[in-house]
Scaffold this motif. Structure first.
Motif, PDB file in Angstrom:
ATOM      1  N   ALA A 158      -4.403  -2.545 -10.632  1.00 24.32           N
ATOM      2  CA  ALA A 158      -3.216  -3.028  -9.899  1.00 24.32           C
ATOM      3  C   ALA A 158      -3.411  -2.855  -8.401  1.00 24.32           C
ATOM      4  O   ALA A 158      -3.133  -3.765  -7.609  1.00 24.32           O
ATOM      5  CB  ALA A 158      -1.980  -2.266 -10.362  1.00 24.32           C
ATOM      6  N   ARG A 159      -3.940  -1.691  -8.013  1.00 28.93           N
ATOM      7  CA  ARG A 159      -3.992  -1.368  -6.577  1.00 28.93           C
ATOM      8  C   ARG A 159      -5.184  -2.028  -5.884  1.00 28.93           C
ATOM      9  O   ARG A 159      -5.032  -2.591  -4.797  1.00 28.93           O
ATOM     10  CB  ARG A 159      -3.986   0.156  -6.400  1.00 28.93           C
ATOM     11  N   VAL A 160      -6.349  -1.982  -6.522  1.00 22.09           N
ATOM     12  CA  VAL A 160      -7.535  -2.570  -5.883  1.00 22.09           C
ATOM     13  C   VAL A 160      -7.546  -4.090  -6.077  1.00 22.09           C
ATOM     14  O   VAL A 160      -7.799  -4.851  -5.150  1.00 22.09           O
ATOM     15  CB  VAL A 160      -8.827  -1.948  -6.459  1.00 22.09           C
ATOM     16  N   GLY A 161      -7.246  -4.528  -7.311  1.00 22.28           N
ATOM     17  CA  GLY A 161      -7.373  -5.946  -7.625  1.00 22.28           C
ATOM     18  C   GLY A 161      -6.226  -6.791  -7.110  1.00 22.28           C
ATOM     19  O   GLY A 161      -6.409  -7.956  -6.771  1.00 22.28           O
ATOM     20  N   PHE A 162      -5.024  -6.220  -7.049  1.00 16.54           N
ATOM     21  CA  PHE A 162      -3.852  -7.027  -6.694  1.00 16.54           C
ATOM     22  C   PHE A 162      -3.102  -6.501  -5.481  1.00 16.54           C
ATOM     23  O   PHE A 162      -2.122  -7.088  -5.052  1.00 16.54           O
ATOM     24  CB  PHE A 162      -2.913  -7.136  -7.916  1.00 16.54           C
ATOM     25  N   LYS A 163      -3.536  -5.342  -4.950  1.00 16.13           N
ATOM     26  CA  LYS A 163      -2.898  -4.739  -3.773  1.00 16.13           C
ATOM     27  C   LYS A 163      -1.386  -4.599  -3.986  1.00 16.13           C
ATOM     28  O   LYS A 163      -0.572  -4.907  -3.109  1.00 16.13           O
ATOM     29  CB  LYS A 163      -3.170  -5.567  -2.505  1.00 16.13           C
ATOM     30  N   THR A 164      -1.032  -4.179  -5.194  1.00 18.23           N
ATOM     31  CA  THR A 164       0.383  -3.947  -5.472  1.00 18.23           C
ATOM     32  C   THR A 164       0.575  -2.550  -6.056  1.00 18.23           C
ATOM     33  O   THR A 164      -0.324  -2.012  -6.717  1.00 18.23           O
ATOM     34  CB  THR A 164       0.947  -4.994  -6.454  1.00 18.23           C
ATOM     35  N   ASN A 165       1.751  -1.979  -5.818  1.00 23.68           N
ATOM     36  CA  ASN A 165       2.146  -0.724  -6.474  1.00 23.68           C
ATOM     37  C   ASN A 165       3.123  -0.992  -7.616  1.00 23.68           C
ATOM     38  O   ASN A 165       3.782  -0.077  -8.111  1.00 23.68           O
ATOM     39  CB  ASN A 165       2.780   0.222  -5.455  1.00 23.68           C
ATOM     40  N   ASN A 166       3.215  -2.258  -8.041  1.00 19.32           N
ATOM     41  CA  ASN A 166       4.087  -2.615  -9.172  1.00 19.32           C
ATOM     42  C   ASN A 166       3.443  -2.209 -10.485  1.00 19.32           C
ATOM     43  O   ASN A 166       3.088  -3.042 -11.325  1.00 19.32           O
ATOM     44  CB  ASN A 166       4.346  -4.123  -9.192  1.00 19.32           C
ATOM     45  N   ILE A 167       3.273  -0.923 -10.660  1.00 18.98           N
ATOM     46  CA  ILE A 167       2.714  -0.412 -11.916  1.00 18.98           C
ATOM     47  C   ILE A 167       3.549   0.779 -12.343  1.00 18.98           C
ATOM     48  O   ILE A 167       3.885   1.644 -11.526  1.00 18.98           O
ATOM     49  CB  ILE A 167       1.221  -0.037 -11.776  1.00 18.98           C
ATOM     50  N   ASP A 168       3.902   0.799 -13.616  1.00 18.28           N
ATOM     51  CA  ASP A 168       4.748   1.886 -14.098  1.00 18.28           C
ATOM     52  C   ASP A 168       4.436   2.122 -15.568  1.00 18.28           C
ATOM     53  O   ASP A 168       3.843   1.270 -16.229  1.00 18.28           O
ATOM     54  CB  ASP A 168       6.234   1.508 -13.916  1.00 18.28           C
ATOM     55  N   ASN A 169       4.832   3.290 -16.060  1.00 21.30           N
ATOM     56  CA  ASN A 169       4.599   3.593 -17.478  1.00 21.30           C
ATOM     57  C   ASN A 169       5.901   4.026 -18.136  1.00 21.30           C
ATOM     58  O   ASN A 169       6.908   4.253 -17.472  1.00 21.30           O
ATOM     59  CB  ASN A 169       3.505   4.655 -17.623  1.00 21.30           C
ATOM     60  N   CYS A 170       5.853   4.145 -19.466  1.00 18.50           N
ATOM     61  CA  CYS A 170       7.106   4.323 -20.198  1.00 18.50           C
ATOM     62  C   CYS A 170       7.688   5.727 -20.082  1.00 18.50           C
ATOM     63  O   CYS A 170       8.749   6.002 -20.659  1.00 18.50           O
ATOM     64  CB  CYS A 170       6.972   3.891 -21.643  1.00 18.50           C
TER      65      CYS A 170
END
Ligand code: SF4
Length: 694
Positions: free
Chosen positions: A123-135
C-alpha cells in the motif's frame, strides 16, 4: 492407523488470539487430525473444541482452487497471469485517474505477520497511500488507542499464565470461557489456587458462572461502574499513594471526576454495596489483574472504556509486575500481529507513526522509495462509507465485511459502488460474491510464517500440506502482484526473508529470528536485539510512554448512540459462542463444530418472552423477527434467565440471520470502533403458518 505413516507438524491454532500450540497430523499429504502440543507454554497440552477441530475445514470441497474473474455477472476460472494482470492494471488505472488515496486495502487478522507486513509495504510503496487497515478496528482498536494513551503501549501488559500470580482478577466484558477458552481455563485455575475472580457482564455467561462474584451491569455502563469503584477506593484510602506519586500524572483531575460517581445504581443497575465490595476486593489484593474483551471495546466510547480500566490499575498500583496489569483478550489468531506489522492507517510496523518525519525518512531509506504520504489513511468502516466517492478500488484480504461490519445492508450498497473490488480468500465468502476478481489463498495449515498472540508472543506456523488446486500463500500472491505492478523491494523467496525485511525496521521485533523462534515458547516482544530474552511483562519500573509515566484520564459517562424507545424497546448485544468463530467461514464448514450449534438464535429473558407471547416449551422452535432502524432478521428465540430484562443477544456467526444487519455504525471518535454491542431493536413473534413446527 499405523502411527509410522503419520507426520506431526507443530504449529499454532488458527482461531482465537490465545495462540495455542498444536500438531497437525498428516497422512498421505492430507490432514487427518489434530493433537495438542503437550509442552506448549500457552495451552499445556489442552485445546478447546475449535482447536481440536481446526483441521476439518482445510480440505472442504468448496475451497477456492483457481483465480476467478467476473464476466457478464458470473465468475469464470482464469490463470494467475490473467487475474494478476487485470488486478494490476485496474489498481494502477485507479491510482492514475483518481490519485493515490482512491485505492484502499483491508487486511484480515487471520493472515501471518509476514503477509500483513507485505500488505502494508505494498500500500505504502506501491500506491503511496495509508489507506490500509485491519480487522482489529472492529475488536481491539480501542485497546490499541486506549492503552497507548494510558501506558504508552497499546498491547496486553502481562502473559496469560500470569493469572496464577494474581490474588484478584477483575474480568469485565469478556466471556473468556467461550471466546478464549484456554484463557478461561487460566481463570478457573487461578480461582482454584485461591484468587478471587470477579466477573462483570450484562449476561450471566459461562464465564460469569465460574466467578466468585458476579456483577450484572447495564450494557454500556462501564465508565460509571469503574469510576464508582475508583470513588470508593479513594474514599476508603485504598489507593496506592506511592505508585501514584512516583509513576503517574493526572491524579487530581481523576479524583475530581470520580467524586461524581458515589452512587451509580440508576445508570449501571449495580447496587452501591456491591460496587464498593468489588472495588475494595480489587484494591485490597496484593496483586490484582484486569482481563477484558469486546464488551469493553465495541462501543462508541471504546477508547474511554479502556482508559477507565487503565485508571483503575494506575490508582491501585497494579501495573508492571507479575499477577497484575490490564489484559485485552485479542479476538483473532493474529490480531496483535496485524497491528504490529503496520496494517494500520496511522503507523508503520512497530507503531512508528507515519506523521513523524523521522519515521517516514527511515522507511523511505529502508524501502528505497521517495514521497511516503504523511496523512493518516481511512479506517475500515470509513473505506466503506467512502466507497464510490473517494475510494474507487478496494483490495480485501481475508476479511468478510458482509457479515462482520455493522449495518451490512449499507456495506453491500457501498461495495456495489466501487469501480473495482479484489477479494483474496480461502472460500467464496459473502463479500467475495461482490468482487470483480477473486484470488484463491492458502490457509494457515498450508504455509509457513509467524503469528503474534494476545500476550505479544511471536510464534512459528509451519506448512503441513499443499494448498488445493492453484491456491497460493497470501505472501506469494502479494509478492507476485508487486512484481506485476513493477513495485520494487519484493524480491522474497521465503517467509523468513520477509520476516527479516520487517524485523530490521521494527524495533520491537529487531532481535527475533526464525532460528530463535524454533523453541516452543516463541519470543514476547519487545525483543530489540538478538541477545534480548523478550519481555513477558510491560512497564516494569517505567511506562513505555515518552516521559515514562502512566497517565490518568478523567472520563465521564456518555450514553450509547441509540437508546431503546417505544418503537425499538430492547437493547441488542452481539457476541461469540464456544463452537463458532467470527463469520463462520471456517467453523461452519467443520462437521463437528457445526453439529454442536448449526443455526443462530436470539437470547431473550423469560419475562420479556411472556409479554411477546413466546412460550417456553421443550423442543419448541419459536421463530421471531428482530428489527432495528437498519434492517430485520428472522431467527429462533432462546428463552433464558441468563439475559436481563430489556436486553436481547445474538451471536454474529450465522449468515442466515446476520446480527450485523441490525447493528449501529456510530463510532468511537478516537479509535473509530463502531458501537457493535449496543443498538435498539424490536422483537416480534413470527406467526405460525401451519400446525407443525416451523
Ligand atoms: Fe484455538 Fe483459542 Fe481454542 Fe486455543 S483457546 S484452541 S487458540 S480457539
Amino acid at each position: 492407523m499405523n502411527k509410522m505413516e503419520l507426520t506431526y507438524v507443530p504449529t499454532i491454532c488458527p482461531y482465537c488470539g490465545v495462540g495455542c500450540g498444536l500438531n497437525l497430523v498428516v497422512k498421505d499429504g492430507r490432514l487427518v487430525g489434530v493433537e495438542p502440543w503437550k509442552r506448549h507454554p500457552v495451552n499445556e497440552g489442552k485445546l478447546c473444541p475449535k482447536g481440536l477441530a481446526c483441521d476439518q475445514f482445510v480440505h472442504s470441497a468448496d475451497r477456492l482452487k483457481s483465480p476467478l474473474i467476473k464476466k457478464d455477472g458470473k465468475f469464470v476460472e482464469v490463470t494467475w497471469e490473467e487475474a494478476l494482470g487485470l488486478v494490476a492494471s485496474k489498481l494502477k488505472a485507479t491510482r492514475e485517474t483518481y490519485g493515490s488515496n482512491s485505492v484502499a486495502f483491508q487486511v484480515s487478522c487471520r493472515i501471518s505477520n509476514e503477509e500483513a507486513y507485505l500488505m502494508n509495504k505494498l500500500a505504502r510503496v506501491g500506491f503511496k497511500t495509508n489507506n490500509i487497515d485491519n480487522c482489529a478496528r472492529l475488536c481491539h482498536g480501542p485497546s490499541v488507542s486506549g492503552l497507548a494513551l494510558s501506558f504508552g503501549s497499546g498491547a496486553a501488559t502481562n502473559p496469560l499464565a500470569d493469572c496464577m500470580n494474581a490474588d484478584c482478577i477483575f474480568v469485565i466484558g469478556s466471556n473468556a470461557m467461550e471466546s478464549h477458552p484456554l484463557a478461561g481455563r487460566r481463570l478457573i485455575m487461578a480461582k482454584e489456587r485461591g484468587a478471587t475472580v470477579i466477573v462483570a457482564d450484562p449476561r450471566y455467561t459461562m464465564t460469569a458462572k465460574q466467578a466468585n462474584i458476579y456483577v450484572r451491569f447495564y450494557p454500556s455502563a462501564i465508565i460509571p461502574l469503574v469510576n464508582s469503584m475508583m470513588y470508593h477506593i479513594i474514599q476508603e484510602d485504598k489507593e496506592d499513594e506511592e505508585f501514584i506519586k512516583t509513576r503517574t500524572k493526572g491524579f487530581p483531575e481523576l479524583k475530581t471526576t470520580v467524586a461524581k460517581y458515589a452512587d451509580v445504581e440508576d445508570i449501571t443497575g449495580v447496587p452501591t454495596d456491591l460496587v464498593k465490595k468489588v472495588a475494595l476486593l480489587y484494591a485490597g489484593a496484593k496483586n490484582a489483574a484486569i482481563v477484558y474483551c469486546l464488551g469493553v471495546t465495541e462501543s462508541r466510547t471504546g477508547t474511554d472504556n479502556v482508559r477507565t480500566l487503565g485508571n483503575l490499575a494506575l490508582l491501585t498500583g497494579n501495573v508492571g509486575r507479575p499477577g497484575v496489569g490490564v489484559n485485552p483478550l485479542r479476538g483473532q489468531n493474529n490480531v496483535q500481529g496485524a497491528c504490529d506489522m503496520g496494517a494500520y492507517p496511522s503507523v508503520y510496523s512497530g507503531y512508528q507513526t507515519i506523521d513523524a518525519e523521522e519515521n517516514r525518512r527511515k522507511m523511505e531509506e529502508a524501502w528505497n522509495v521517495e514521497g511516503l504520504p504523511s496523512t493518516p489513511g481511512l479506517t475500515l468502516t470509513e473505506h466503506i462509507d467512502a466507497a464510490g466517492d473517494e475510494i474507487k478500488s478496494m483490495f480485501i484480504v481475508g476479511e468478510n465485511p458482509m457479515l462482520s461490519f455493522p449495518d451490512i445492508t449499507h456495506v453491500g450498497a457501498s461495495l456495489q459502488k466501487l469501480d473495482f473490488l479484489v477479494v483474496q480468500d480461502i472460500f467464496l465468502t459473502e463479500t467475495a460474491e461482490f468482487a470483480d476478481v477473486v484470488l484463491p489463498a492458502a490457509c494457515w495449515a498450508e504455509k509457513d510464517g509467524t503469528f503474534t498472540n494476545a500476550e505479544r508472543r511471536v510464534q512459528r506456523i509451519r506448512k503441513a500440506v499443499d494448498p488445493p488446486g492453484e491456491a497460493r500463500a497470501d505472501w506469494e500472491i502479494i509478492t507476485d502482484l508487486a512484481h506485476t505492478l513493477g513495485v520494487p523491494g519484493f524480491d522474497f523467496t521465503s517467509t523468513e526473508d520477509v520476516f527479516n525485511d520487517m524485523a530490521r525496521i521494527t524495533p520491537q521485533y529487531g532481535g527475533i529470528t526464525y532460528v530463535r523462534l524454533e523453541k516452543p515458547e516463541g519470543l514476547m516482544w519487545p525483543c530489540p536485539t538478538e541477545e534480548h530474552p523478550g519481555t513477558p511483562i510491560l512497564h516494569v519500573g517505567s511506562f513505555s510512554s515518552r516521559d515514562g509515566l502512566g497517565t490518568f484520564f478523567p472520563i465521564d459517562y456518555v450514553p450509547p448512540a441509540e437508546l431503546p424507545d417505544e418503537e425499538y424497546p430492547f437493547v441488542l448485544m452481539t457476541g461469540r459462542i464456544l463452537f463458532h468463530y467470527h463469520t463462520g467461514t471456517m467453523t461452519r464448514r467443520s462437521p463437528t463444530l457445526n453439529a454442536e450449534v448449526p443455526a443462530g438464535y436470539v437470547e431473550i429473558n423469560p419475562d420479556d418472552a411472556a409479554v411477546l407471547g413466546i412460550s417456553i416449551q421443550k423442543n419448541d422452535s419459536i421463530r421471531v423477527r428482530v428489527k432495528s432502524r437498519r434492517g430485520e432478521v428472522e431467527t429462533v428465540a432462546l428463552v433464558t434467565n441468563d439475559i436481563p430484562k430489556g436486553v436481547v443477544s445474538m451471536p454474529f456467526h450465522f449468515k442466515e440471520c446476520p446480527a450485523n444487519r441490525l447493528t449501529n455504525t456510530a463510532r468511537d471518535p478516537l479509535s473509530k470502533m463502531p458501537e457493535l454491542k449496543f443498538c435498539a431493536v424490536a422483537v416480534e413473534l413470527v406467526p405460525r403458518t401451519g400446525h407443525g413446527k416451523m
